[in-house]
Design a protein around this motif. Structure first.
Motif: not given
Length: 306
Positions: A82, A76-77, A80
């Motif tokens: 990824i 997650y980044s 969201s």
């Protein structure tokens, strides 16, 4: 201000101390690894090392869940997702606050070490490993007995205990009337992360009815069963002939007894007959004496009258 020692020897000493500290920290992290156990088909949660405060959100963080350090499971980044590994498609989700990783349904291939890495504004917040042990239930052991030889004294049997479909590699044990026995075990598996089949064999000489049990043990679990083994052949044992000296003594006693009866048969009639004759002779003499007595009395009277 104090600087690093300039001499090579002192520099090597400082480097050695630094490596020692790093080694100790590494060992400490290894000892702090959490362990989670689950079974095939279940839903499991793997805890992370950080919980996002209520005043913040996932958008300020980067979170990586990876397996065996090399394979990224989920990433997650800025709030969201990824990346997600194809093996974990539709089987994983992450809690947006405590960053717990959920996996469902469990598979044997999920067995291994997982690591949660958390960054905030590109700065490492924490990194923690979790060891996941996955087990699969074995079938209830099946015990069969095949007679290989039999006699009046005992029945030789080949006992087989088998179970399949479980993980990890199991141990097989057993007991014969509550006394432990050692099985000759063999295992079959397509790979180190595939279900196992286990078979144990045992050769027994059964002299009476006995109960045998078989237990398959794996990762703290066990499946057991038992079977009553019956002696198949019961013979009527013929009487044991007496020893030679007993036979000889018996013959001597029998011959002596027959001789005694024979001698008694010959001697007793004569003895009885002689006794009877003596008694008869004595009786006749008594009669004669009785007869003679009055006659002599009569002659005396006649003589006296003359």
């Amino acid at each position: 201000m104090t600087g690093l020692p300039a001499s090579p020897a002192a520099l090597r000493t400082w480097l050695g101390l630094g490596l020692f500290v790093l080694l100790c920290l590494g060992i400490g992290q290894a000892l702090e690894k959490k362990v989670v156990r689950s079974k095939v088909g279940e839903k499991v949660s793997l805890p992370c090392c950080h919980e996002i405060p209520s005043s913040e959100s996932l958008h300020k963080y980067r979170v990586y869940w990876q397996k065996n350090i090399t394979d990224v499971v989920l990433a997650y980044s800025e709030g969201s997702k990824i990346f997600q590994h194809e093996r974990y498609q539709n089987r994983t989700e992450m809690d947006p606050w405590n960053l717990t990783l959920w996996i469902s349904p469990m598979e044997i291939l999920d067995n291994g070490s997982y690591q949660c890495v958390v960054q905030r504004n590109s700065v490492l917040v924490c990194s923690e490993s979790v060891i996941l042990f996955v087990t699969a239930d074995f079938s209830t052991p099946n015990i069969t007995a095949e007679v290989s030889a039999e006699s009046c004294d005992s029945t030789e049997m080949v006992i087989t205990c088998s179970s399949h479909g479980g993980f990890p590699k199991p141990k097989i044990s057993g007991a014969l009337n509550n006394m432990s026995v050692e099985w000759n075990a063999s295992w079959v598996s397509e790979s180190s992360f595939s279900p196992y089949s286990v078979t144990g064999k045992l050769v027994l000489n059964v002299t009476k009815d006995v109960n045998i049990s078989c237990s398959v043990e794996y990762s703290g679990f066990a499946k057991s069963t038992s079977l009553l083994l019956k002696k198949t052949k019961n013979c009527v044992v013929p009487p044991v002939p007496p020893p030679y000296n007993v036979i000889t003594a018996s013959i001597i006693i029998l011959i002596t007894f027959i001789l005694a009866i024979t001698l008694a048969a010959r001697y007793l009639p004569r003895h009885v007959c002689s006794q009877c004759c003596k008694r008869q002779d004595s009786a006749e003499e008594g009669v004669k004496e009785c007869t003679k007595a009055p006659m002599s009395s009569k002659m005396t009277s006649e003589t006296s009258s003359v």
